[in-house]
Write a protein that holds these residues in place. Structure first.
Motif, mmCIF file in Angstrom:
data_model
loop_
_atom_site.group_PDB
_atom_site.id
_atom_site.type_symbol
_atom_site.label_atom_id
_atom_site.label_comp_id
_atom_site.label_asym_id
_atom_site.label_seq_id
_atom_site.Cartn_x
_atom_site.Cartn_y
_atom_site.Cartn_z
ATOM 1 N N GLY A 197 -13.919 -1.154 10.187
ATOM 2 C CA GLY A 197 -12.547 -1.877 10.269
ATOM 3 C C GLY A 197 -11.651 -1.838 9.174
ATOM 4 O O GLY A 197 -12.001 -1.196 8.194
ATOM 5 N N GLY A 198 -10.591 -2.753 9.471
ATOM 6 C CA GLY A 198 -9.718 -2.937 8.484
ATOM 7 C C GLY A 198 -8.632 -2.388 8.652
ATOM 8 O O GLY A 198 -8.134 -1.438 9.471
ATOM 9 N N PRO A 199 -7.381 -2.627 7.537
ATOM 10 C CA PRO A 199 -6.253 -2.305 7.712
ATOM 11 C C PRO A 199 -6.135 -0.526 7.511
ATOM 12 O O PRO A 199 -6.952 -0.138 6.995
ATOM 13 N N ARG A 200 -5.181 0.226 8.131
ATOM 14 C CA ARG A 200 -5.106 1.673 8.138
ATOM 15 C C ARG A 200 -4.626 1.930 6.877
ATOM 16 O O ARG A 200 -4.683 2.886 6.137
ATOM 17 N N ARG A 201 -3.473 1.524 6.403
ATOM 18 C CA ARG A 201 -2.788 1.641 5.285
ATOM 19 C C ARG A 201 -3.410 1.257 3.992
ATOM 20 O O ARG A 201 -2.720 0.238 3.354
ATOM 21 N N ILE A 202 -4.640 1.161 3.616
ATOM 22 C CA ILE A 202 -5.291 0.700 2.673
ATOM 23 C C ILE A 202 -4.699 0.874 1.344
ATOM 24 O O ILE A 202 -4.967 0.065 0.379
ATOM 25 N N ALA A 203 -4.147 2.093 1.319
ATOM 26 C CA ALA A 203 -3.832 2.516 -0.134
ATOM 27 C C ALA A 203 -2.913 1.596 -0.569
ATOM 28 O O ALA A 203 -2.667 1.404 -1.692
ATOM 29 N N LEU A 204 -1.726 1.257 0.373
ATOM 30 C CA LEU A 204 -0.749 0.289 0.105
ATOM 31 C C LEU A 204 -1.281 -0.959 -0.444
ATOM 32 O O LEU A 204 -0.387 -1.945 -0.901
ATOM 33 N N ARG A 205 -2.416 -1.455 -0.068
ATOM 34 C CA ARG A 205 -2.956 -2.674 -0.355
ATOM 35 C C ARG A 205 -3.892 -2.763 -1.711
ATOM 36 O O ARG A 205 -4.264 -3.569 -2.025
ATOM 37 N N ASP A 206 -4.026 -1.561 -2.227
ATOM 38 C CA ASP A 206 -4.784 -1.354 -3.337
ATOM 39 C C ASP A 206 -3.879 -1.790 -4.641
ATOM 40 O O ASP A 206 -3.387 -0.780 -5.171
ATOM 41 N N ARG A 207 -4.066 -2.835 -5.102
ATOM 42 C CA ARG A 207 -3.011 -3.077 -6.190
ATOM 43 C C ARG A 207 -3.371 -2.449 -7.407
ATOM 44 O O ARG A 207 -2.125 -2.030 -8.190
ATOM 45 N N PRO A 208 -4.673 -2.299 -7.893
ATOM 46 C CA PRO A 208 -4.874 -1.519 -9.033
ATOM 47 C C PRO A 208 -4.329 -0.181 -9.011
ATOM 48 O O PRO A 208 -3.877 0.550 -9.925
ATOM 49 N N TYR A 209 -4.761 0.558 -7.787
ATOM 50 C CA TYR A 209 -4.148 2.008 -7.694
ATOM 51 C C TYR A 209 -2.705 2.006 -7.780
ATOM 52 O O TYR A 209 -2.139 2.949 -8.242
ATOM 53 N N LEU A 210 -1.994 0.961 -7.093
ATOM 54 C CA LEU A 210 -0.767 1.242 -7.014
ATOM 55 C C LEU A 210 -0.064 0.854 -8.713
ATOM 56 O O LEU A 210 1.007 1.415 -8.938
ATOM 57 N N LEU A 211 -0.651 0.140 -9.429
ATOM 58 C CA LEU A 211 -0.389 0.012 -10.639
ATOM 59 C C LEU A 211 -0.435 1.268 -11.512
ATOM 60 O O LEU A 211 0.411 1.865 -12.147
ATOM 61 N N LEU A 212 -1.615 1.900 -11.196
ATOM 62 C CA LEU A 212 -1.946 3.164 -11.852
ATOM 63 C C LEU A 212 -0.795 4.460 -11.459
ATOM 64 O O LEU A 212 -0.292 5.043 -12.121
ATOM 65 N N THR A 213 -0.382 4.152 -9.941
ATOM 66 C CA THR A 213 0.646 5.136 -9.431
ATOM 67 C C THR A 213 1.787 4.582 -10.253
ATOM 68 O O THR A 213 2.633 5.866 -10.716
ATOM 69 N N ALA A 214 2.336 3.433 -10.626
ATOM 70 C CA ALA A 214 3.425 3.177 -11.134
ATOM 71 C C ALA A 214 3.548 3.726 -12.527
ATOM 72 O O ALA A 214 4.451 4.321 -13.074
ATOM 73 N N LEU A 215 2.430 3.748 -13.360
ATOM 74 C CA LEU A 215 2.308 4.091 -14.804
ATOM 75 C C LEU A 215 2.276 5.686 -14.840
ATOM 76 O O LEU A 215 2.914 6.150 -15.929
ATOM 77 N N ASP A 216 1.744 6.292 -13.919
ATOM 78 C CA ASP A 216 1.693 7.803 -13.996
ATOM 79 C C ASP A 216 3.106 8.059 -13.527
ATOM 80 O O ASP A 216 3.703 9.143 -14.243
ATOM 81 N N GLY A 217 3.931 7.310 -12.938
ATOM 82 C CA GLY A 217 5.237 7.867 -12.400
ATOM 83 C C GLY A 217 6.160 7.740 -13.759
ATOM 84 O O GLY A 217 7.044 8.391 -13.852
ATOM 85 N N ILE A 218 5.780 6.777 -14.597
ATOM 86 C CA ILE A 218 6.627 6.503 -15.915
ATOM 87 C C ILE A 218 6.479 7.758 -16.721
ATOM 88 O O ILE A 218 7.209 8.274 -17.616
ATOM 89 N N MET A 219 5.026 7.890 -16.709
ATOM 90 C CA MET A 219 4.675 9.145 -17.780
ATOM 91 C C MET A 219 5.267 10.446 -17.176
ATOM 92 O O MET A 219 5.621 11.375 -17.894
ATOM 93 N N ALA A 220 5.390 10.434 -15.796
ATOM 94 C CA ALA A 220 5.889 11.892 -15.162
ATOM 95 C C ALA A 220 7.391 12.191 -15.542
ATOM 96 O O ALA A 220 7.575 13.204 -15.223
ATOM 97 N N VAL A 221 7.913 11.148 -16.160
ATOM 98 C CA VAL A 221 9.402 11.418 -16.462
ATOM 99 C C VAL A 221 9.550 12.534 -17.652
ATOM 100 O O VAL A 221 10.284 13.188 -17.796
ATOM 101 N N GLN A 222 8.151 12.600 -18.285
ATOM 102 C CA GLN A 222 7.967 13.543 -19.218
ATOM 103 C C GLN A 222 8.371 14.982 -18.854
ATOM 104 O O GLN A 222 8.865 15.834 -19.685
ATOM 105 N N PHE A 223 7.968 15.198 -17.511
ATOM 106 C CA PHE A 223 8.436 16.813 -16.992
ATOM 107 C C PHE A 223 9.828 17.102 -17.146
ATOM 108 O O PHE A 223 10.157 18.202 -17.103
#
Length: 414
Positions: A197-223
């Motif tokens: 069970g549990g929530p369906r949108r688990i990725a949006l509740r995974d705070r460490p993964y969201l932080l990594l997403t944000a950091l990768d987004g900053i790095m992605a400006v390099q493209f």
């Protein structure tokens, strides 16, 4: 150079589909904007605004479609996104007003973001022991395909007539449709059952993964440094010859094709991915500093600095891409790969939408100091990444203590 074809049949199908798709992408990336301004006769300001709106639309699509791919089978969902993208691209031929242009561009961009998320479960399922390595192989294939598409688009730009630009759009749509057709040969992937069970949108509740997403987004400006900031800087602030713009693109493409797989082999744990992020941030700091120094010096010296900076920047790009491949897959649970990779794509989507304006305001409008600010931003993101990776690893083990997957074991051993 990377191996031309992977060993397994399903991997070959995915690679062939990706290759055909990226030829179409190369057509659009090279001359898509020119089609709207030269053939469709839309004002450049409207084109820029419409593409920005399309980018915002794409941010909301990836997570939902990734979840559909997890629950209903990735092959069918991915093929559907390619068909939608083909139809929307063909719709460019009818986009003779701002409203139709936004509709077609938003649909095409949204389908592209959705396809990247829907493809992720396929890469994980058929990618062998290390799907991250197969993802690196696909990136090398992507650069080959885009290069071929860019060469074909060069003909349309050189001719410069409306029929030539329209033929370019038709070729783009056909490539996307052919990419979908190739997927018919791929065995279907059964939906992965949820872990209780549990929530369906688990990725949006995974705070460490969201932080990594944000950091990768900053790095992605390099493209966007290579495609937006460097061309404008070279033309407006340096004495380097203009043909060097193509030279920097060529150097970047060749290095990525030749070395992306090799670099990714050594980044086989999330901890190694965090280290690669840190190295990438430092490489971007050095390259940005060298670019800033190319202003106000003789043409030969400016050209030398710019080409050196591009080599260093591309090395950082190899580390950044390999790190993203590793942490995004390894820290995503098996049953929610599409959803998690859809979330991870948000970072790159924000960089796509906001990166050009950020780089122009800092590096071009402000000038030399702006390059140091951008380099420092990349460096800080890189330094924060290892900390975020360790947090994400602890969170993953806490979430699945009874059945640690391969990624969790790697985190704990690092």
């Amino acid at each position: 150079m990377p191996t031309l074809m992977p060993d397994s049949g399903p991997q070959r199908v995915i690679a062939a589909s990706n290759f055909v798709y990226t030829i179409g992408s190369g057509l659009y990336l090279t001359a898509g904007v020119l089609y709207f301004t030269e053939a469709a006769r839309l004002p450049a300001a409207q084109v820029g605004l419409g593409l920005g709106v399309a980018g915002v639309v794409s941010l909301a699509v990836g997570i939902a479609v990734g979840h559909l791919a997890d629950r209903h089978g990735a092959r069918g969902v991915y093929a559907a996104t390619l068909v939608v993208q083909a139809l929307a691209t063909a719709g460019f031929l009818l986009a003779d007003s701002f409203g139709l242009f936004v509709l077609a561009a938003g649909t095409a961009t949204g389908a592209k973001a959705a396809g990247l998320a829907a493809r992720s479960p396929l890469i994980r399922h058929y990618g062998g022991d290390r799907p991250q390595a197969f993802r690196a192989y696909l990136r090398a294939v992507t650069n080959v395909g885009i290069s071929l598409g860019a060469l074909l688009a060069g003909w349309a730009v050189q001719v410069g007539t409306v029929p030539a630009y329209q033929l370019l759009v038709v070729g783009n749509a056909v490539a996307f449709a052919a990419s979908a057709a190739i997927l018919i040969r791929l065995p279907p992937v059964e939906p992965v059952p949820t872990a209780g069970g549990g929530p369906r949108r688990i990725a949006l509740r995974d705070r460490p993964y969201l932080l990594l997403t944000a950091l990768d987004g900053i790095m992605a400006v390099q493209f966007k440094v290579l495609t937006v900031a460097v061309p404008l800087w070279l033309v407006t602030a340096t004495a380097a010859p203009r043909w060097l713009i193509a030279g920097t693109m060529l150097v970047n493409t060749v290095i990525v094709i030749a070395f992306q797989i090799r670099v990714s082999r050594g980044i086989d744990t999330p901890v190694a991915g965090g280290t690669a992020y840190r190295r990438a941030g430092l490489a971007f700091l050095v390259s940005c500093s060298l670019i800033s120094l190319s202003a106000g010096i003789p043409a030969w010296a400016a050209a030398t600095l710019l080409m050196t900076a591009m080599v260093i920047h591309t090395i950082g790009e190899l580390w950044h891409s390999a790190a993203g491949f590793e942490v995004s897959f390894a820290l995503a649970p098996q049953h929610a790969t599409g959803q998690y990779l859809g979330v991870f794509g948000l970072g790159a989507g924000v960089a796509e939408a906001l990166g050009p304006a950020l780089l122009i305001s800092l590096c071009i409008t402000w000038g030399r100091p702006g390059w140091y600010v951008v380099g420092a931003l990349f460096t800080l993101a890189g330094l924060a990444a290892p900390v975020a990776v360790r947090w994400a690893g602890r969170h993953q083990l806490a979430q699945e203590p009874a059945e640690p997957n391969r990624a969790g074991e790697k985190v704990s051993s690092g």
